[in-house]
Design a protein around this motif. Sequence first.
Motif, PDB file in Angstrom:
ATOM      1  N   ALA A  55       0.814  -1.226   0.000  1.00 31.07           N
ATOM      2  CA  ALA A  55       0.000   0.000   0.000  1.00 31.07           C
ATOM      3  C   ALA A  55       0.847   1.276   0.000  1.00 31.07           C
ATOM      4  O   ALA A  55       0.627   2.159  -0.840  1.00 31.07           O
ATOM      5  N   PRO A  56       1.833   1.424   0.903  1.00 32.41           N
ATOM      6  CA  PRO A  56       2.644   2.653   0.851  1.00 32.41           C
ATOM      7  C   PRO A  56       3.449   2.775  -0.441  1.00 32.41           C
ATOM      8  O   PRO A  56       3.675   3.879  -0.920  1.00 32.41           O
ATOM      9  N   MET A  57       3.855   1.646  -1.002  1.00 37.52           N
ATOM     10  CA  MET A  57       4.593   1.694  -2.269  1.00 37.52           C
ATOM     11  C   MET A  57       3.689   2.219  -3.383  1.00 37.52           C
ATOM     12  O   MET A  57       4.126   2.988  -4.230  1.00 37.52           O
ATOM     13  N   ALA A  58       2.424   1.807  -3.366  1.00 41.40           N
ATOM     14  CA  ALA A  58       1.467   2.309  -4.365  1.00 41.40           C
ATOM     15  C   ALA A  58       1.237   3.803  -4.185  1.00 41.40           C
ATOM     16  O   ALA A  58       1.138   4.550  -5.166  1.00 41.40           O
ATOM     17  N   GLU A  59       1.172   4.258  -2.932  1.00 37.16           N
ATOM     18  CA  GLU A  59       1.018   5.693  -2.662  1.00 37.16           C
ATOM     19  C   GLU A  59       2.232   6.469  -3.182  1.00 37.16           C
ATOM     20  O   GLU A  59       2.087   7.535  -3.787  1.00 37.16           O
ATOM     21  N   LEU A  60       3.422   5.930  -2.953  1.00 38.52           N
ATOM     22  CA  LEU A  60       4.647   6.570  -3.438  1.00 38.52           C
ATOM     23  C   LEU A  60       4.661   6.618  -4.959  1.00 38.52           C
ATOM     24  O   LEU A  60       4.992   7.649  -5.554  1.00 38.52           O
ATOM     25  N   ASP A  61       4.265   5.517  -5.590  1.00 39.50           N
ATOM     26  CA  ASP A  61       4.214   5.474  -7.047  1.00 39.50           C
ATOM     27  C   ASP A  61       3.247   6.526  -7.586  1.00 39.50           C
ATOM     28  O   ASP A  61       3.560   7.236  -8.546  1.00 39.50           O
ATOM     29  N   ALA A  62       2.093   6.661  -6.946  1.00 39.51           N
ATOM     30  CA  ALA A  62       1.107   7.670  -7.374  1.00 39.51           C
ATOM     31  C   ALA A  62       1.656   9.079  -7.177  1.00 39.51           C
ATOM     32  O   ALA A  62       1.441   9.960  -8.019  1.00 39.51           O
TER      33      ALA A  62
END
Length: 91
Positions: A55-62
């Motif tokens: 989840a945090p990796m997806a937030e960072l990617d976004a």
Amino acid sequence: MLDLLRRRDRTVGELAELLGAAQPATSKHLKVLRDAGLVQARVDAQRRVYAIDPAPMAELDAWLAPYRRLWNERLDALGRHLDQTGPSKEE
């Protein structure tokens, strides 16, 4: 460390061995990653097994997406400029 965890869940001992680091140092790094919310730990008998929290990796990617677009646009413009001003094929 994140790259190793990206491939599969691992224990502190496995990570320390693969990284060539001492177990206490590896544990400290994992604590920082856990505190940042990037990894999760689960208890398996006497050991902790670490995994990436996606989840945090997806937030960072976004969050990075607009910057990627900005750089891609600028690199594309540079490529077009170099194509137009580069040496002729006759040289």
